[in-house]
Design an enzyme around this catalytic site. Structure first.
Site, short mmCIF file in Angstrom:
data_model
loop_
_atom_site.label_atom_id
_atom_site.label_comp_id
_atom_site.label_asym_id
_atom_site.label_seq_id
_atom_site.Cartn_x
_atom_site.Cartn_y
_atom_site.Cartn_z
N SER A 128 0.78 -1.08 -0.05
CA SER A 128 0.22 -0.38 -0.20
C SER A 128 1.29 1.00 -0.03
O SER A 128 1.71 0.69 0.37
CB SER A 128 -1.12 -0.15 1.05
N TYR A 142 -1.96 -1.55 10.16
CA TYR A 142 -2.24 -1.96 8.98
C TYR A 142 -0.60 -1.43 8.05
O TYR A 142 -0.38 -2.28 7.37
CB TYR A 142 -3.45 -1.08 8.03
N1 LIG Z 1 -9.14 -0.90 -2.00
C1 LIG Z 1 -7.83 0.25 -2.10
O1 LIG Z 1 -7.98 1.06 -1.59
C2 LIG Z 1 -6.49 -0.31 -1.21
C3 LIG Z 1 -5.69 0.76 -0.94
C4 LIG Z 1 -3.78 0.13 -0.73
C5 LIG Z 1 -3.97 -1.57 -0.63
N2 LIG Z 1 -4.83 -2.57 -0.99
C6 LIG Z 1 -4.34 -3.14 -0.77
O2 LIG Z 1 -4.70 -4.19 -1.26
C7 LIG Z 1 -4.60 -5.59 -1.45
C8 LIG Z 1 -6.52 -6.34 -1.98
O3 LIG Z 1 -7.60 -5.30 -1.39
P1 LIG Z 1 -9.17 -4.82 -2.37
O4 LIG Z 1 -8.86 -2.79 -2.08
O5 LIG Z 1 -9.07 -5.60 -3.73
O6 LIG Z 1 -9.47 -5.26 -1.93
P2 LIG Z 1 -11.22 -6.48 -1.30
O7 LIG Z 1 -11.63 -5.78 -2.59
O8 LIG Z 1 -11.81 -5.92 0.02
O9 LIG Z 1 -10.64 -7.95 -1.43
C9 LIG Z 1 -9.88 -8.06 -0.44
C10 LIG Z 1 -9.10 -10.20 -0.95
O10 LIG Z 1 -7.98 -10.25 0.05
C11 LIG Z 1 -9.09 -11.69 0.30
N3 LIG Z 1 -9.42 -11.65 2.39
C12 LIG Z 1 -9.02 -10.80 3.24
N4 LIG Z 1 -9.51 -11.61 4.53
C13 LIG Z 1 -8.66 -12.59 4.15
C14 LIG Z 1 -8.29 -14.11 5.42
N5 LIG Z 1 -8.33 -13.76 6.36
N6 LIG Z 1 -7.90 -14.86 4.25
C15 LIG Z 1 -8.21 -14.83 3.31
N7 LIG Z 1 -8.46 -14.34 2.20
C16 LIG Z 1 -9.10 -13.16 2.53
C17 LIG Z 1 -10.94 -11.09 0.70
O11 LIG Z 1 -11.30 -12.68 0.15
P3 LIG Z 1 -12.73 -13.06 1.52
O12 LIG Z 1 -13.33 -12.26 2.60
O13 LIG Z 1 -13.66 -13.73 0.26
O14 LIG Z 1 -11.89 -14.46 2.02
C18 LIG Z 1 -10.15 -10.39 -0.91
O15 LIG Z 1 -10.84 -11.64 -2.01
C19 LIG Z 1 -5.32 -5.81 -0.18
O16 LIG Z 1 -4.14 -6.44 0.24
C20 LIG Z 1 -5.46 -4.39 0.36
O17 LIG Z 1 -4.64 -3.81 1.85
C21 LIG Z 1 -6.31 -1.78 -1.15
#
Ligand SMILES: NC(=O)c1ccc[n+]([C@@H]2O[C@H](COP(=O)([O-])OP(=O)(O)OC[C@H]3O[C@@H](n4cnc5c(N)ncnc54)[C@H](OP(=O)(O)O)[C@@H]3O)[C@@H](O)[C@H]2O)c1
Length: 266
Positions: free
Chosen positions: A149, A162
């Site tokens: 991130s 985080y």
């Molecule tokens: N969106 C943002 O603004 C943002 C910004 C910076 C970084 N990120 C990073 O990008 C990555 C992807 O996030 P996203 O934005 O795509 O969010 P998202 O749409 O909520 O997707 C998150 C994914 O992680 C999985 N997950 C969460 N907890 C888990 C667990 N305990 N075991 C296995 N899988 C788990 C979820 O699947 P299930 O719920 O089905 O398990 C889902 O597939 C994350 O690492 C996040 O920190 C996101």
């Protein structure tokens, strides 16, 4: 499909294993890699979402897709995924992407909550890199993308755990790349800023409002993933997608360094 259409220009794209593939950035990695001819292993907790995506991608691109239901906060599940990784003899791409936020302070979150986040964001990635790199080294090819991130770069104070876990993941990626710099294994610490996905709609982020941040701060998951894949070959470990994130992250980081040098409390 012409092999030049995949981001590494490999003649025979192998398997990509993606954690957090049921939504957002992970599901988008699955879509773009399937369209480039990679077989997929999709991991997350929600079986129905993984199966729906698996069916869609198999039908559209005729690629191999396997679903693995696992909770990355649980070490037993991570060990099962390690066994899976060791069975694959053509694992070309490992994407450690699963993650979530918690819209509470450090002390409002119980210690199990913190340990779970450490396991999902950091421990699982370390375990899967450790399992995947020997095979990649043997074949002298591979790509590892660890989704971190901008919080890791600007040391955002929005969430202590985080930011700490994402920073650990980024430093781990940098040090690992240094150790394997003479190989054809590429490691990227993908550092997105605000991205449209399910991230801010989860129960643990209740109370967060996207409108707190300007529209131009937000990116589509599709663009984050496309830019990430396009930049892998540059071998710059830390990759921040989008001009807005690049400019603002630098500004925030410089301001933080200035405060630090002035001896002010960060
Ligand atoms: N969106 C943002 O603004 C943002 C910004 C910076 C970084 N990120 C990073 O990008 C990555 C992807 O996030 P996203 O934005 O795509 O969010 P998202 O749409 O909520 O997707 C998150 C994914 O992680 C999985 N997950 C969460 N907890 C888990 C667990 N305990 N075991 C296995 N899988 C788990 C979820 O699947 P299930 O719920 O089905 O398990 C889902 O597939 C994350 O690492 C996040 O920190 C996101």
């Amino acid at each position: 499909m012409n092999y030049r259409e995949n981001f590494m220009e490999w003649e025979d794209p192998g398997i990509a294993l993606i954690t957090g593939a049921s939504a957002g950035i992970g599901a988008e990695f699955a879509r773009q890699l399937a369209s480039q001819g990679f077989g997929l292993i999709l991991i997350a907790r929600r079986k129905n979402k993984l199966e729906k995506l698996s069916k869609e991608l198999h039908e559209e691109y005729s690629v191999f897709v396997e679903v693995f239901v696992g909770d990355l906060s649980k070490l037993d599940d991570n060990h099962k995924i390690i066994s899976k990784i060791k069975e694959i003899d053509n694992l070309d791409v490992l994407i450690n992407n699963a993650g979530y936020g918690i819209n509470k302070t450090f002390l409002q979150t119980d210690i199990t909550g913190h340990i779970n986040m450490i396991n999902v964001h950091f421990t699982s990635a370390v375990m899967f890199c450790h399992a995947a790199i020997p095979g990649m080294t043997k074949r002298n090819r591979g790509v590892i993308i660890n989704t971190s991130s901008t919080a890791a770069v600007n040391k955002s104070q929005m969430g202590v755990m985080y930011t700490s876990t994402k920073t650990a993941l980024t430093v781990f990626s940098e040090l690992l790349q240094e150790k394997i710099k003479d190989t054809n294994i590429y490691i990227q610490s993908l550092c997105p800023g605000f991205t449209y996905s399910e991230f801010h709609d989860t129960e643990s982020m209740r109370g967060f409002q996207r409108t707190w941040f300007p529209k131009e701060a937000w990116m589509a998951a599709e663009d984050v993933v496309r830019l990430s894949l396009e930049s892998v070959k540059n071998k710059e470990v830390i990759f921040i997608p989008g001009k807005y994130n690049q400019n603002n992250t630098r500004k925030i980081r410089e301001a933080a360094i200035e405060q630090y040098l002035n001896g002010k409390r960060l």
